[in-house]
Design a protein around this motif. Sequence first.
Motif, PDB file in Angstrom:
ATOM      1  N   ASP A  73       1.044   7.644  -1.651  1.00  0.00           N
ATOM      2  CA  ASP A  73       1.458   7.088  -0.367  1.00  0.00           C
ATOM      3  C   ASP A  73       1.097   7.998   0.804  1.00  0.00           C
ATOM      4  O   ASP A  73       0.721   7.520   1.877  1.00  0.00           O
ATOM      5  CB  ASP A  73       2.968   6.826  -0.364  1.00  0.00           C
ATOM      6  CG  ASP A  73       3.347   5.696  -1.307  1.00  0.00           C
ATOM      7  OD1 ASP A  73       2.498   4.818  -1.539  1.00  0.00           O
ATOM      8  OD2 ASP A  73       4.479   5.701  -1.827  1.00  0.00           O
ATOM      9  N   ILE A 101      -4.784   3.468  -2.985  1.00  0.00           N
ATOM     10  CA  ILE A 101      -4.073   2.278  -3.448  1.00  0.00           C
ATOM     11  C   ILE A 101      -4.336   2.060  -4.940  1.00  0.00           C
ATOM     12  O   ILE A 101      -3.426   1.751  -5.708  1.00  0.00           O
ATOM     13  CB  ILE A 101      -4.512   1.041  -2.641  1.00  0.00           C
ATOM     14  CG1 ILE A 101      -4.067   1.182  -1.179  1.00  0.00           C
ATOM     15  CG2 ILE A 101      -3.942  -0.240  -3.243  1.00  0.00           C
ATOM     16  CD1 ILE A 101      -4.618   0.105  -0.270  1.00  0.00           C
ATOM     17  N   GLN A 159      -6.181  -5.251  -3.441  1.00  0.00           N
ATOM     18  CA  GLN A 159      -6.102  -4.594  -2.132  1.00  0.00           C
ATOM     19  C   GLN A 159      -7.040  -3.400  -2.061  1.00  0.00           C
ATOM     20  O   GLN A 159      -7.669  -3.156  -1.023  1.00  0.00           O
ATOM     21  CB  GLN A 159      -4.660  -4.167  -1.853  1.00  0.00           C
ATOM     22  CG  GLN A 159      -3.719  -5.362  -1.763  1.00  0.00           C
ATOM     23  CD  GLN A 159      -2.411  -5.025  -1.100  1.00  0.00           C
ATOM     24  OE1 GLN A 159      -2.355  -4.927   0.108  1.00  0.00           O
ATOM     25  NE2 GLN A 159      -1.373  -4.868  -1.899  1.00  0.00           N
ATOM     26  N   ASP A 160      -7.155  -2.661  -3.142  1.00  0.00           N
ATOM     27  CA  ASP A 160      -8.076  -1.531  -3.134  1.00  0.00           C
ATOM     28  C   ASP A 160      -9.510  -2.017  -2.974  1.00  0.00           C
ATOM     29  O   ASP A 160     -10.309  -1.431  -2.222  1.00  0.00           O
ATOM     30  CB  ASP A 160      -7.924  -0.708  -4.418  1.00  0.00           C
ATOM     31  CG  ASP A 160      -8.110  -1.559  -5.671  1.00  0.00           C
ATOM     32  OD1 ASP A 160      -7.801  -2.768  -5.639  1.00  0.00           O
ATOM     33  OD2 ASP A 160      -8.572  -1.016  -6.694  1.00  0.00           O
ATOM     34  N   SER A 190      -2.500   7.633   1.540  1.00  0.00           N
ATOM     35  CA  SER A 190      -2.704   6.334   2.177  1.00  0.00           C
ATOM     36  C   SER A 190      -2.319   6.380   3.649  1.00  0.00           C
ATOM     37  O   SER A 190      -3.038   5.865   4.517  1.00  0.00           O
ATOM     38  CB  SER A 190      -1.872   5.253   1.473  1.00  0.00           C
ATOM     39  OG  SER A 190      -2.283   5.068   0.144  1.00  0.00           O
ATOM     40  N   TYR A 250      -1.835  -4.038   6.952  1.00  0.00           N
ATOM     41  CA  TYR A 250      -1.345  -3.459   5.707  1.00  0.00           C
ATOM     42  C   TYR A 250      -0.598  -2.149   5.937  1.00  0.00           C
ATOM     43  O   TYR A 250       0.103  -1.656   5.057  1.00  0.00           O
ATOM     44  CB  TYR A 250      -2.518  -3.238   4.759  1.00  0.00           C
ATOM     45  CG  TYR A 250      -2.131  -2.841   3.351  1.00  0.00           C
ATOM     46  CD1 TYR A 250      -1.290  -3.643   2.590  1.00  0.00           C
ATOM     47  CD2 TYR A 250      -2.604  -1.658   2.793  1.00  0.00           C
ATOM     48  CE1 TYR A 250      -0.933  -3.283   1.302  1.00  0.00           C
ATOM     49  CE2 TYR A 250      -2.262  -1.291   1.501  1.00  0.00           C
ATOM     50  CZ  TYR A 250      -1.421  -2.103   0.757  1.00  0.00           C
ATOM     51  OH  TYR A 250      -1.065  -1.745  -0.510  1.00  0.00           O
ATOM     52  N   ILE A 261       2.533   0.323   3.701  1.00  0.00           N
ATOM     53  CA  ILE A 261       2.188   1.665   3.216  1.00  0.00           C
ATOM     54  C   ILE A 261       3.032   2.720   3.916  1.00  0.00           C
ATOM     55  O   ILE A 261       3.634   3.593   3.278  1.00  0.00           O
ATOM     56  CB  ILE A 261       0.698   1.955   3.435  1.00  0.00           C
ATOM     57  CG1 ILE A 261      -0.160   1.049   2.554  1.00  0.00           C
ATOM     58  CG2 ILE A 261       0.380   3.421   3.161  1.00  0.00           C
ATOM     59  CD1 ILE A 261      -1.642   1.244   2.745  1.00  0.00           C
TER      60      ILE A 261
END
Length: 438
Positions: A313, A307, A379-380, A316, A245, A249
């Motif tokens: 971002d 997320i 996704q979180d 992340s 992932y 990101i």
Amino acid sequence: MSDAKYSLVVAMLTAGGLVGALSASYVSDRFGRRLALFGTAILMGIGSVIMTFAVNTATLMAGRFVAGLGSGIVTVVVPAYIAECVPKASRGFFGTLNQLAIVVGILVAQGVGMAWSTLAAWRSILAIGIVLAIAQLLLLPFCVDSPRHLASIPGGLNSAKASLLRLRGPPMELVEAEVNEWRNEQMGGGEEDQQTHVATVVESERPKINVVRLLSTAQYRRPLLIILLLQLTQQFSGINAVIFYSTSIMSAVFPESSDLITVYISVVNLLMTIVSAYLMDRVGRRTLFLVSSSMMAVMSILLGWSIEAAGQDKISAAAIIGFVAAFAIGLGPIPFLMIPELVDTPAVSSAGSVGLACNMVSNFVVSAGFLGLRDIIGQDGVFYLFGFILVVMTCLAVYILPETKGRSADEVIRSNWAIHSPQHYQPVRTPPTTTTEV
């Protein structure tokens, strides 16, 4: 090539690796560590030749399967070989160098892939495997057989001493003293025994422990539990999912360098693995594992929150870098480094086979299930789940993971895998089956 065929080609390496892992204990104990490594070089060389000159998908899959066989065996054999050749005080450093070599290999492969991933040059990438296999075949004759493995074979004592002399160098008295220390560890003897029997060394006739016997014998249940904890924690931490992932990101934070994201992640992994090599014999395996898994749990939860919150971002990206860095200092090298420190020499290869098989199956589960799970819980939610798993595994490790730094496998076993070395315990004496006067 369709996506289905591409996935099958990719999976064949893992399939070969699983078969190789399960056969590694037999190969390693039957032929010895060094000859096993010769065999793996041949397998990986043949696999690379088949892949390089493949004319269809089936041939490419066959090549990856053969290369996977060699990869599975070598992943089991090398940690045991290193642990049996280096001094006890340096096992952590040299064991981490194995992980460092893997990380360097990944980084180089990514660089070569970026440069040669074209219709004209892609076969050249696969041909590098042939060159590496030939190099290993040329260099292995300069390596010694594992002295501890030789000492565990009836009649192998003199060969073990000769091998250890090549590793340590003269004088012979120091070699004799180290071999005698192994004997006392196996017998649970003290200083008085060492002085009385300085010229008498045990040649173990204990049978080699195959995978079936390892899984069915009560005395190996505790170390197996620890080994499975280490392997499952490594894969169910979500390291592969985070790396998977990371590209999307990090591309939002560094849009002009999106094609270099995986390389950046590998550089972080490399630098922190170097730090781990420095710390392993100073801080200890248990401490580094707990710090690593705890920090990964925090970073995974932070990544899930960033997320969920959206527009975070930079947080992340920081969480991903922190996650990979925390993985590299502990959960990366420790699961395989500790196997030779948790079981006796006759069981090391089988324990490594079980550990790698567990690692590969759990890796497949995470890799195959990530996208489907993401669609269900978001996704979180996936990264919150990884964080929760890490918290649970860390709590289990607090209660069952022993510190093996500076302790022989025999000492760890006789202490019933105590978290720390007991200050004043009377070891159980196990009389030798045979003795040989030197």
